[in-house]
Design an enzyme around this catalytic site. Structure first.
Site, mmCIF file in Angstrom:
data_model
loop_
_atom_site.group_PDB
_atom_site.id
_atom_site.type_symbol
_atom_site.label_atom_id
_atom_site.label_comp_id
_atom_site.label_asym_id
_atom_site.label_seq_id
_atom_site.Cartn_x
_atom_site.Cartn_y
_atom_site.Cartn_z
ATOM 1 N N GLU A 176 0.835 -1.214 0.000
ATOM 2 C CA GLU A 176 0.000 0.000 0.000
ATOM 3 C C GLU A 176 0.867 1.261 0.000
ATOM 4 O O GLU A 176 1.084 1.875 1.044
ATOM 5 C CB GLU A 176 -0.940 0.031 1.204
ATOM 6 C CG GLU A 176 -1.901 1.217 1.158
ATOM 7 C CD GLU A 176 -2.749 1.376 2.412
ATOM 8 O OE1 GLU A 176 -3.639 2.249 2.401
ATOM 9 O OE2 GLU A 176 -2.526 0.649 3.392
ATOM 10 N N LYS A 213 -2.718 -1.983 -2.941
ATOM 11 C CA LYS A 213 -3.769 -1.112 -2.423
ATOM 12 C C LYS A 213 -3.350 0.319 -2.735
ATOM 13 O O LYS A 213 -2.342 0.813 -2.214
ATOM 14 C CB LYS A 213 -3.971 -1.310 -0.919
ATOM 15 C CG LYS A 213 -5.089 -0.428 -0.353
ATOM 16 C CD LYS A 213 -5.476 -0.824 1.066
ATOM 17 C CE LYS A 213 -6.575 0.096 1.603
ATOM 18 N NZ LYS A 213 -7.109 -0.337 2.905
#
Length: 298
Positions: A176, A213
């Site tokens: 992420e 992400k």
């Protein structure tokens, strides 16, 4: 679900990931949004007990099932806690939901326009404990604030290094590298981030896959090459400060991306609600996020 079942569900399942992983720094704000003021509890133990009760209420709500919520990201304390006499991962799996665990320990100070992750000296032990609890994957967050090539390359390098450690521990990493949607250099930074991610994916050794992400992009469809990359299991989106309606509108413009929302999922839930009111509000949020994840617009 065994590992193969969970891999298949995440790779091709229709639905989204619920992010239930607020950590120590963000917990007071999450509780305040839930209707529990910061001054109404004393100390960290009470705070963590309240947030665990909130997450337990979500996970056991009738509408929170694997039909639309295919995965959920847990905070470490939630993973280690009990829900209806079961471990939290077991409670999720029983509902057809694949469990993940947040592993990062917060952010370093900004340098070169980015914030790297703080060191994780106990990561191997956490991975082993998570694997023993049938957790499928992990999530690790760092932040890009500016279009600085050196900084973005460093973010991607660190994300993939930790990702390889996670894979060695037998779990699926969600990388992420969040891009700050309020950045004055957002569009340029997004392009740089995609370029660096593609370089890292092309050079990734072995045959293992990762998940990504990412912040919702300013230009719809920007992540198409990442969605289609053979080393990417799934690309999920964080809401990144957007309210749910706006986040869902942006998500629906991006083919192949599904949600991994936290605040946008939980924003209408209140501690004071009856169980019926709570589930109705949660169900409405789940339906809206599911639609944006599954049904795309031109």
């Amino acid at each position: 679900m065994n590992t193969a079942d969970m891999t298949a569900k995440i790779a091709a399942g229709h639905g989204f990931l619920a992010a239930l992983d607020q950590s120590g720094g963000s917990t007071p704000k999450a509780l305040a949004g839930y209707g529990i003021a910061e001054g109404s509890y004393a100390g960290d133990d009470a705070m963590y007990a309240l947030i665990h009760d909130m997450r337990s209420r979500i996970i056991t709500a009738p509408s929170f099932t694997g039909d639309k919520v295919i995965g959920a990201i847990l905070f470490e304390r939630t993973m280690d806690g009990q829900i209806d006499g079961k471990t939290a991962p077991a409670a999720l799996i029983e509902r057809g939901i694949v469990p993940f665990i947040k592993i990062d320990k917060g952010l370093e100070a900004e340098a070169n326009g980015v914030q790297l992750m703080k060191p994780m000296p106990d990561l191997d032990a956490l991975l082993a404990r998570s694997k023993a609890l049938n957790v499928f994957g992990t999530k690790e967050r760092s932040v890009v604030n500016l279009a600085n090539r050196e900084g973005i390359a460093a973010i991607v390098k660190q994300q993939f290094e930790i990702g390889r450690q996670v894979i060695a521990g037998g779990l699926m990493p969600i990388l992420e590298p969040e891009l700050n949607i309020k950045s004055p250099e957002r569009a340029e930074a997004e392009v740089m981030l995609v370029e660096e991610l593609l370089k890292a994916l092309d050079a990734f050794p072995g045959e293992d896959k990762v998940m990504l992400k990412l912040s919702l992009p300013e230009r719809a469809g920007l992540y198409g090459a990442l969605v289609d990359h053979p080393r990417v299991l799934r690309v999920v989106a964080l809401s990144g400060g957007y309210a749910r309606t706006e986040a869902c509108a942006e998500l629906a413009k991006n083919p192949g991306m599904i949600a991994s929302f936290s605040r946008a999922l939980l924003s209408d839930l209140r501690h004071q609600m009856s169980d019926a009111e709570f589930d109705a509000a949660l169900s409405a949020a789940i339906d809206e996020i599911y639609e944006a994840s599954v049904h795309k617009v031109a």
